[in-house]
Design an enzyme around this catalytic site. Structure first.
Site, short mmCIF file in Angstrom:
data_model
loop_
_atom_site.label_atom_id
_atom_site.label_comp_id
_atom_site.label_asym_id
_atom_site.label_seq_id
_atom_site.Cartn_x
_atom_site.Cartn_y
_atom_site.Cartn_z
N GLY A 1 -5.29 -129.83 42.27
CA GLY A 1 -3.97 -128.96 42.95
C GLY A 1 -3.98 -129.83 43.96
O GLY A 1 -2.58 -130.68 44.67
N ASP A 2 -4.54 -128.64 45.12
CA ASP A 2 -4.84 -129.67 46.99
C ASP A 2 -4.67 -130.80 47.17
O ASP A 2 -4.27 -131.60 48.01
CB ASP A 2 -5.73 -128.57 47.38
CG ASP A 2 -5.27 -127.26 46.98
OD1 ASP A 2 -4.02 -126.71 48.16
OD2 ASP A 2 -5.77 -126.21 46.23
#
Lengths: 403, 403
Positions: A176-177
């Protein structure tokens, strides 16, 4: 080969913390930008408190160390009036602001995109968040909690990761990051390109959920067209494709088409399977990967090491590769040859190993970046150099907790 | 809001096929570049043969359809002398070449970076491959087979994806290709930035293995410092974090710190656990996520739907989210509001659904791109318009199989 790196002369005010934002600004720094990491004087980035205990007993802030190489450190309290005034002066002299707070945070401090644009119309303002801000498009989920696991779950990645009869599995790295970080890098570079033509900056609004939804494109379109939702462990079985256990680990392989199947049967000495009705054509082998092919391969490989198995596949002109862990990456000659694994002697932390920049440019000599800054390490030199603050003024601001 | 998209006026010759390259050039097209997809006249990109059977019985080339929106189609045989001459003329009039063949392929055809640079010193030449080319850095593994699964296995992602007692699990989307695609996008934009200053182009060399190794940075550094290799299913358990089964699917959640634990115990009506020695502090709850917390949660949630569970967590101010599948993404209001899911009426394929561009720029109006081109659809107009070839000449080249 020129010596100029692509982003030399570009100044970045980096308000971001922990992972998505700092991962993105790491690439800005590696490509020549001056990245000024701005942290609150009371403790700074949470990454500073993520420590690993080294074999010789030292607690090392390893996450901050690898993410913030090559950046300058400025301690500044954005909640105080004096701190706000200093930040505004810095915005007037910078090219890019990067932040990954929850969407309302900076607006509340008076530092939303509109406010910074009023100070400097050429400023590029890059936001990373779970669901995006709401100034370019509506964002009904803007205020929901967001972190890596939630982005993986909502973005459709986790649902199709795992075994057919098991639960959804998160990918072992913070997709996600990290993925949002690279999209934000591209978005910022697009905005620079646009600014070079028009003279104006813009807001670059990156959402973790959007980024991972883009990775789910094929599943979304297939579901729309066929009415069938791809499920865990099945979709990849249209071709025989997967991993199997060997004596000392795992190996991945694939078989596509009849010639590979023939070479495979010869390699494992099972010519009797060549025309077996259950194992022809490809799709039948794919469907029976778990039940027939994998058990057969694991029996064949139980007395062979990973390297031996990969060598046997390679000799048979069949694709295979070892499933590598972090220790394998550390030892990998390929990664060292390409400066993707580098030994660095950090003057504060001692010997460290960092992964490099995967963007290899023929016209850029890669530099070993300076170590990640201590909290506020460059406060005085940045404020003196850029804003002309006197040493007395800086001392007073330190006294008041602004710096 | 200006109407200029950042890459307007930039011409891209896209020799790439299937996934990593076309995914990257899709973003170039969405941001305003003129992308000319060059395919061999005998069948073109393999993606054209990846079909999905629609509910009304049509076979739709869905992979080519979503990857190649907004691009032009040029059929050109790069193996024939006449085809080579046309390609050289196009290189002289273009800004970027993108390719993802195995490293020796284009060099063998006379189209390595050095050859194209001799034609046009400003050309940016972006390569995507499994292990990288060898002109910038050595690449001992250059000739190994490479595809998504191999990149995931070698890059360290797969080894730490899966359950503690299970095998390594590949992520359900083609991370190797997709991540390399976005890094290649950033690399190409950096090269454009560099060209604007120096007037010269360069080779952008992106390796799938390098890109995923960058994602493994934290595991590599921890292994180096601590001597302990992160393993599947354990690393994320430093905090209680994971998924659990509910009536109609799965939900992900996390608990961090004592206040969350207090709200959690109140929510599930188990105040008796508040000071339980086995479940305090955080690390103890993390270590017992699989054995204690998950079974407890699954019992609590077995008569509740995903939406009900997420609403209960939200009411207790605890982060949670549904594990979504492709059908959930299709129906998601957030993704539609942000133009990340769009209905498009394709004149050839009928109604389609595409995911949008996750790079949201405040100064760019997104356009619905034209549908993916038929093989060679724009051959005549591109060659007439750019190189001044006459209709007779084009007809003759078609006859000879060059176009």
């Amino acid at each position: 080969m020129t010596e100029t790196r692509p982003l030399e002369g570009i100044r970045v005010l980096d308000l971001s913390h922990v992972l998505a934002g700092p991962y993105m600004t790491l690439f800005l720094a590696q490509n020549g930008a001056e990245v000024i990491k701005i942290e609150n004087p009371a403790g700074g980035d949470m990454a500073r408190r993520l420590v690993a205990r080294s074999t010789d007993g030292r607690d090392i802030d390893h996450v901050a160390a690898y993410l913030n190489r090559g950046k300058k450190g400025l301690a500044l309290n954005l909640r105080s009036d004096e701190g706000k005034a200093i930040f505004r002066d810095l915005v007037a002299k910078s090219d890019i602001v990067v932040e990954n707070f929850t969407p309302a945070t900076l607006k509340r401090l008076g530092f939303g995109y509109e406010e910074l644009k009023a100070i400097n119309p050429a400023i590029i303002y890059t936001s990373l968040s779970g669901f995006g801000h709401d100034d370019i498009y509506p964002s009904p989920m803007m205020h929901r909690p967001a972190f890596n696991l939630i982005a993986q779950a909502m973005g459709g990645i986790m649902d199709i990761t795992g075994e057919a009869d098991g639960p959804p599995i998160p990918t072992g790295v913070a997709l996600g990051d990290l993925v949002a970080g690279i999209f934000a890098l591209s978005g910022t570079l697009l905005a620079l390109q646009h600014r070079a033509r028009t003279g104006v900056g813009q807001h670059v609004d990156i959402s973790m959920y959007d980024c991972l939804a883009s990775f789910s494109q094929r599943a979304v379109l297939r579901t729309y067209l066929t009415g069938e939702v791809p499920t865990r462990g099945r979709d990849s079985r249209e071709n025989p494709l997967g991993s199997f256990k060997v004596k000392d680990g795992y190996v991945v392989m694939t078989l596509m088409g009849a010639p590979m199947w023939q070479r495979f049967c010869a390699m494992i000495d099972r010519q009797d399977l060549l025309d077996h009705p259950d194992l022809n054509p490809d799709a039948a082998r794919g469907a029976r990967f778990d039940t027939v092919l994998r058990p057969m391969l694991e029996e064949w490989a139980e007395d062979k090491t990973r390297d031996e198995v990969v060598a046997l596949f390679s000799a048979a002109d069949l694709p295979a590769a070892p499933v590598q862990d972090a220790a394998d990456l550390l030892a990998c000659e390929q990664l060292r040859a390409r400066r993707m694994i580098e030994d660095v002697d950090d003057p504060v932390r001692g010997p460290m190993v960092y992964t490099g920049n995967p963007i290899k440019l023929s016209n850029m000599r890669e530099k070993v970046p300076s170590p990640a800054p201590a909290l506020g390490q460059d406060t005085a030199s940045v404020l003196e150099g850029l804003l002309g603050l006197s040493p007395d003024r800086i001392a007073a601001l330190r006294q008041s907790g602004t710096l």
